[in-house]
Design a protein around this motif. Structure first.
Motif, PDB file in Angstrom:
ATOM      1  N   THR A   1       0.860  -1.188   0.000  1.00  0.00           N
ATOM      2  CA  THR A   1       0.000   0.000   0.000  1.00  0.00           C
ATOM      3  C   THR A   1       0.889   1.228   0.000  1.00  0.00           C
ATOM      4  O   THR A   1       1.839   1.304   0.786  1.00  0.00           O
ATOM      5  CB  THR A   1      -0.916   0.028   1.239  1.00  0.00           C
ATOM      6  N   GLN A   2       0.604   2.164  -0.887  1.00  0.00           N
ATOM      7  CA  GLN A   2       1.437   3.369  -0.958  1.00  0.00           C
ATOM      8  C   GLN A   2       0.621   4.616  -0.635  1.00  0.00           C
ATOM      9  O   GLN A   2      -0.543   4.744  -0.988  1.00  0.00           O
ATOM     10  CB  GLN A   2       2.079   3.524  -2.330  1.00  0.00           C
ATOM     11  N   GLU A   3       1.274   5.536   0.045  1.00  0.00           N
ATOM     12  CA  GLU A   3       0.654   6.821   0.389  1.00  0.00           C
ATOM     13  C   GLU A   3       1.761   7.869   0.472  1.00  0.00           C
ATOM     14  O   GLU A   3       2.798   7.632   1.095  1.00  0.00           O
ATOM     15  CB  GLU A   3      -0.082   6.723   1.723  1.00  0.00           C
ATOM     16  N   THR A   4       1.547   9.007  -0.170  1.00  0.00           N
ATOM     17  CA  THR A   4       2.519  10.093  -0.110  1.00  0.00           C
ATOM     18  C   THR A   4       1.950  11.212   0.745  1.00  0.00           C
ATOM     19  O   THR A   4       0.846  11.696   0.484  1.00  0.00           O
ATOM     20  CB  THR A   4       2.847  10.630  -1.524  1.00  0.00           C
TER      21      THR A   4
ATOM     22  N   LYS B   1      -2.433  13.550  -3.434  1.00  0.00           N
ATOM     23  CA  LYS B   1      -1.380  12.734  -4.041  1.00  0.00           C
ATOM     24  C   LYS B   1      -1.998  11.546  -4.786  1.00  0.00           C
ATOM     25  O   LYS B   1      -2.986  10.956  -4.323  1.00  0.00           O
ATOM     26  CB  LYS B   1      -0.413  12.214  -2.977  1.00  0.00           C
TER      27      LYS B   1
ATOM     28  N   PRO C   1      -1.327   7.692  -6.835  1.00  0.00           N
ATOM     29  CA  PRO C   1      -0.410   6.543  -6.784  1.00  0.00           C
ATOM     30  C   PRO C   1       0.682   6.679  -7.840  1.00  0.00           C
ATOM     31  O   PRO C   1       0.441   7.156  -8.956  1.00  0.00           O
ATOM     32  CB  PRO C   1      -1.324   5.350  -7.077  1.00  0.00           C
TER      33      PRO C   1
ATOM     34  N   ALA D   1      -2.820   2.276  -5.501  1.00  0.00           N
ATOM     35  CA  ALA D   1      -2.750   2.683  -4.100  1.00  0.00           C
ATOM     36  C   ALA D   1      -2.518   1.464  -3.218  1.00  0.00           C
ATOM     37  O   ALA D   1      -1.776   1.515  -2.232  1.00  0.00           O
ATOM     38  CB  ALA D   1      -4.025   3.415  -3.695  1.00  0.00           C
ATOM     39  N   SER D   2      -3.158   0.345  -3.573  1.00  0.00           N
ATOM     40  CA  SER D   2      -2.946  -0.918  -2.855  1.00  0.00           C
ATOM     41  C   SER D   2      -2.980  -2.043  -3.873  1.00  0.00           C
ATOM     42  O   SER D   2      -3.825  -2.044  -4.781  1.00  0.00           O
ATOM     43  CB  SER D   2      -4.029  -1.121  -1.793  1.00  0.00           C
TER      44      SER D   2
END
Length: 877
Positions: free
Chosen positions: A473-476, A485, A487, A523-524
């Motif tokens: 999972t990515q988050e900025t 933001k 992905p 995002a995930s």
């Protein structure tokens, strides 16, 4: 504070130049008091502009006097032009004309070190980014490219060496008895790549035969007393030229390549076409005066500036928002060159350690910006780690996604398609896409989105089916002016290990191997691996395949397994760092609570294994043994407590030292052999581990260790070992530390670059009177406020001293603010860079935060340069 503050420039407002300059003819009549510059600009309206009536507006500088201006043969009277805000405005122009300007400048009074200035007894220039406008009126923007011819007139007794870009085409005497030299650069270039040097200089001559058989003359110029210190740089240059031919197919294009060493220089070096100008600290090297780190730095910077000949000069950036087009690409090129010359893993660890410590902090601070910024007030503030280091990471990710062969095809197409042009980051991406067939449109978000992504990894293992599922999972985080933001597309290199550290083959998308590169775009995202025979320990983001902060709940046992056995050397180091961070975090919390520090360290077991494994690269062992720095721990902290971080690091290092005293002693003694100095990977690695283990051994206060430090300081046959012994003595309160410091200065007081190291070490000491020491250094005979290297040495060292800088009464912050205010008027570029430590005020512990902010407000009340205003104003938002 000024009544009307500087306004921002925006990428969205870019327009092509209304005029072009086909040829630029410059004449410099150099003199001790005033220099007269005559420019003859062969100009025409830009057909792409579509603005046939727009006036001609040329950029100028505040310290430049206009003597006269003529259009073709007509001398313009004052009523036919205007000078407004350092700009020359001419309303009536033809579609094509010759503009002649005569200006008067005083290089000896130029303390900002932009444009033409004096360094010691020589004239030299620095024109990137906007220094040329301090020389003459010009369209000072990178998308105006012109063929330059430069005539230098000077007294040849004072200035026997007169250099500029390109090839020398004429030399003679004027009627007044001065010498003139004419240089012509056949390749169109923007004004920021212009260079001039005149002085009484010694030269080292050599040559290089290109892959097509052309013989290129190579020359390195320095003041006579330094000419014996350029051999290593010359060899680095030839290695760089050969490597660029073999790896990128890029051949040098002029008949001569020149480098000049300059003592007073704001930057490290400058890639001016055919005439590179270097800060002396980045060029001069000898075993007696130069450490291993400095040798490697010289090699890397020589390579970097040479590589710019194609990635920056032959193909340059359209506007300054595209700065990473040349800098990020060229940093990637110099990093891979250094990796090929030495150890790929060691180089990668060193680069990422710097990125995580400094660039991640920049991403989280008030000056956070995308690799391609959307706006700026002063472009000099955007020669940042984000543009350079993170920009290089973007290029590295493209290399990973495409593979080496397709990346080379993309770079070939980029250079072929855009040779002689000023282009954008989008043009670079397009060339990579067209050559490889890979769609990088999603990936391009890296250029426009600021901040460091945080990736959280979770996993599950289905033993019955042999399936391992990895969820990423990515988050900025939100950054200034970018609350939303999206992905990002990032390559994730992954390997799987069993509990003993053996690599597990696993199936992924029809490929069964021990390592996979995942395309992480959402995002995930869930990634499924098959035929996994047991529950694995994941080795994630191998080689730091994307510039992210990784969150995964590794146990101490997992980290020890990775640290001891992972085939990816980078992740071995990263696991050791994470294990150390975990333990240091506990100790920092104990220190904040005021309780006695105590921990059972798993690092003891890991370090013991490392020190007993003689098959490992000593350089890698040394890197793993190094605890996370004060700066890195500060970057990780939600709230920074400098004294407590310092206390925790000291406690853990002492614990490790005492637990492994015999191992550190044995390793040091086995490596402490007296051999002739060589700047080779093998010998650099040996010295690195030797001095790391000596530092730990001295922590134990063993009498033998005290003697070993003293003997190494006195008997070392190279600067690496001598300065290491000195630093270890100072940092560990060796009873003879002050004696060593005095002896070192007496020995090297006539070597400015060595004295700079002494200044930095003096300023970084942890002692009760630390601020008094720093204040005294500002009036020391070895210090010179006009010299950027000396300013960086003292104030850089000062920033490393918790006792001096983070004094609870705020006196350290006030001292730095005093220096910023003084330098703001003398050298705005240096002043703005000194502001960085104060910009961290929001993350500082409450008792210090308010004191930092007060100093920012005090600086803001002054009449500020654009450079300093931008940093301070954004910090206070």
């Amino acid at each position: 504070m000024k009544e009307s503050q500087p306004s921002a420039i925006y990428l969205k407002d870019y327009q092509v130049p209304p005029f072009l300059i086909d040829k630029t003819e410059l004449t410099f009549d150099l003199d001790e008091t005033t220099t007269v510059v005559t420019s003859r600009l062969h100009m025409r309206r830009n057909p792409a502009s579509g603005k046939s009536t727009q006036p001609l507006i040329l950029d100028g500088g505040p310290d430049m006097k206009l003597i006269g201006v003529a259009m073709d043969d007509y001398q313009l009277p004052p009523e036919e032009y205007r000078l407004i805000d350092d700009k020359l405005i001419i309303t009536a122009t033809a579609d094509e004309f010759l503009l002649t300007c005569e200006t008067l400048i005083e290089p000896q009074n130029n303390t900002r070190l932009e444009g033409l200035y004096r360094s010691s007894s020589m004239f030299c220039t620095q024109c990137e980014a906007e220094g040329f406008r301090h020389i003459t009126y010009y369209l000072d923007r990178p998308d105006v490219m012109s063929v330059f011819t430069t005539t230098i007139i000077a007294d040849s007794k004072r200035y026997p060496v007169m250099l500029s870009n390109g090839n020398e085409i004429e030399r003679g005497m004027t009627d007044e008895g001065k010498t003139f030299v004419v240089w012509q650069d056949p390749f169109p270039k923007p004004a920021y790549l212009f260079a001039l040097v005149a002085g009484d200089l010694a030269v080292k001559d050599d040559h290089f035969v290109t892959m097509s058989g052309r013989k290129v003359a190579l020359q390195i110029f320095t003041e006579s007393h330094n000419i014996d210190k350029v051999d290593y740089a010359m060899e680095a240059l030839k290695l760089s030229m050969r490597w660029d031919e073999e790896v990128y197919g890029r051949e040098y294009d002029l008949d001569i390549f020149m480098i000049v060493a300059v003592d007073d220089f704001n930057m490290g070096a400058m890639e001016n076409k055919g005439l590179n100008i270097f800060n002396s600290s980045c060029l001069l090297a000898s075993p007696e005066t130069t450490t291993d780190d400095a040798y490697l730095r010289v090699e890397a910077i020589v390579a970097h500036e040479y590589f710019h000949n194609w990635s920056g000069n032959r193909v340059t950036c359209r506007d300054w928002f595209q700065l990473s087009l040349k800098e990020g690409f060229t940093v990637f090129r110099d990093q891979t060159f250094s990796a090929d010359m030495h150890s790929e893993t060691v180089k990668r660890v060193e680069d990422v350690s710097f990125l995580k410590t400094a660039q991640f902090a920049e991403d989280a601070g008030p000056m956070s910006h995308p690799v391609r910024p959307s706006s700026f007030i002063e472009i000099s503030n955007f020669y940042t780690l984000t543009v350079y280091e993170k920009g290089a990471e973007i290029v590295r990710m493209i290399h990973t996604l495409l593979g080496a062969q397709k990346f080379r095809q993309g770079s070939d197409l980029y250079f072929e398609r855009h040779d002689g042009q000023a282009v954008t980051c989008d043009d670079f991406i397009a060339a990579m896409e067209d050559a490889s067939g890979v769609d990088l449109s999603h990936f391009s978000r890296w250029y426009s989105q600021a901040g460091t992504p945080v990736v959280t990894a979770k996993d599950e293992y289905d033993a019955e089916q042999g399936i391992y599922r990895l969820t990423l999972t990515q988050e900025t985080p939100e950054t200034p002016n970018q609350p939303t933001k999206l992905p990002l597309h990032m390559p994730v290199r992954v390997g799987l290990l069993d509990e003993n550290g053996n690599e597990l083959a696993a199936g992924y998308q029809g490929d069964a191997s021990v390592e996979h590169v995942l395309d992480f775009t959402q995002a995930s995202q869930v990634f499924e691996f098959t035929d996994v025979r047991e529950c694995p320990v994941p080795s994630l983001y191998r080689g730091f395949s994307a510039p992210v902060k990784l969150r995964y709940d590794y146990s101490s046992e997992n980290l020890l397994t990775l640290m001891s056995a992972d085939s990816d050397g980078f992740n071995r180091w990263s696991s050791a760092q994470q294990l150390a961070v975990n333990e240091l975090t506990q100790l920092i919390e104990q220190a904040k609570s005021g309780v006695e520090l105590s921990i059972h360290s798993q690092l003891v077991k890991g370090f013991k294994r490392l020190l007993s494994d003689e098959s490992l690269d000593p350089a890698m062992v040394a890197l793993i043994l190094a605890l996370p720095s004060q700066a890195y721990l500060s970057e990780l902290a939600t709230s920074i407590y400098p004294a407590e971080i310092k206390q925790a690091r000291a406690h853990l290092k002492a614990l490790l030292a005492n637990s492994l005293k015999d191992e550190f002693k044995k390793t040091y003694q086995s490596l402490n052999t007296q051999v002739d100095y060589e700047a080779t990977a093998t010998e650099i690695a040996r010295r690195s581990l030797k001095n790391t283990t000596l530092s730990y051994w001295l922590e134990t206060a063993d009498e033998q260790a005290l003697v070993a430090v003293a003997e190494q300081f006195s008997n070392a046959n190279n600067m690496t070992d001598q300065f290491a012994a000195l630093s270890i003595a100072v940092q560990n309160s060796h009873p003879q530390a002050d004696t060593f410091m005095d002896a070192f200065y007496q020995q090297w007081q006539n070597e400015p670059l060595v004295v700079n190291k002494w200044l930095m070490l003096s300023a970084s000491q942890e002692r009760p009177d630390a601020l008094d020491v720093v204040t005294g250094l500002m009036s020391h005979p070895a210090f010179d406020l006009k010299n950027p290297n000396k300013v960086r040495s003292v104030l850089g060292g000062f920033g490393q001293s918790v006792s001096a800088f983070h004094n609870l009464d705020g006196s350290g912050y006030a001292f730095l603010a005093d220096q910023i205010i003084v330098l703001n008027k003398r050298n705005p570029q240096i002043a703005s860079r000194l502001c960085t430590p104060l910009t961290r005020w929001k993350k500082m512990q409450p008792e210090l935060s308010s004191k930092m902010k007060a100093q920012l407000e005090r600086i803001m009340a002054e009449e500020l340069s654009k450079d300093v205003y931008e940093v301070i104003s954004k910090s206070l938002l």
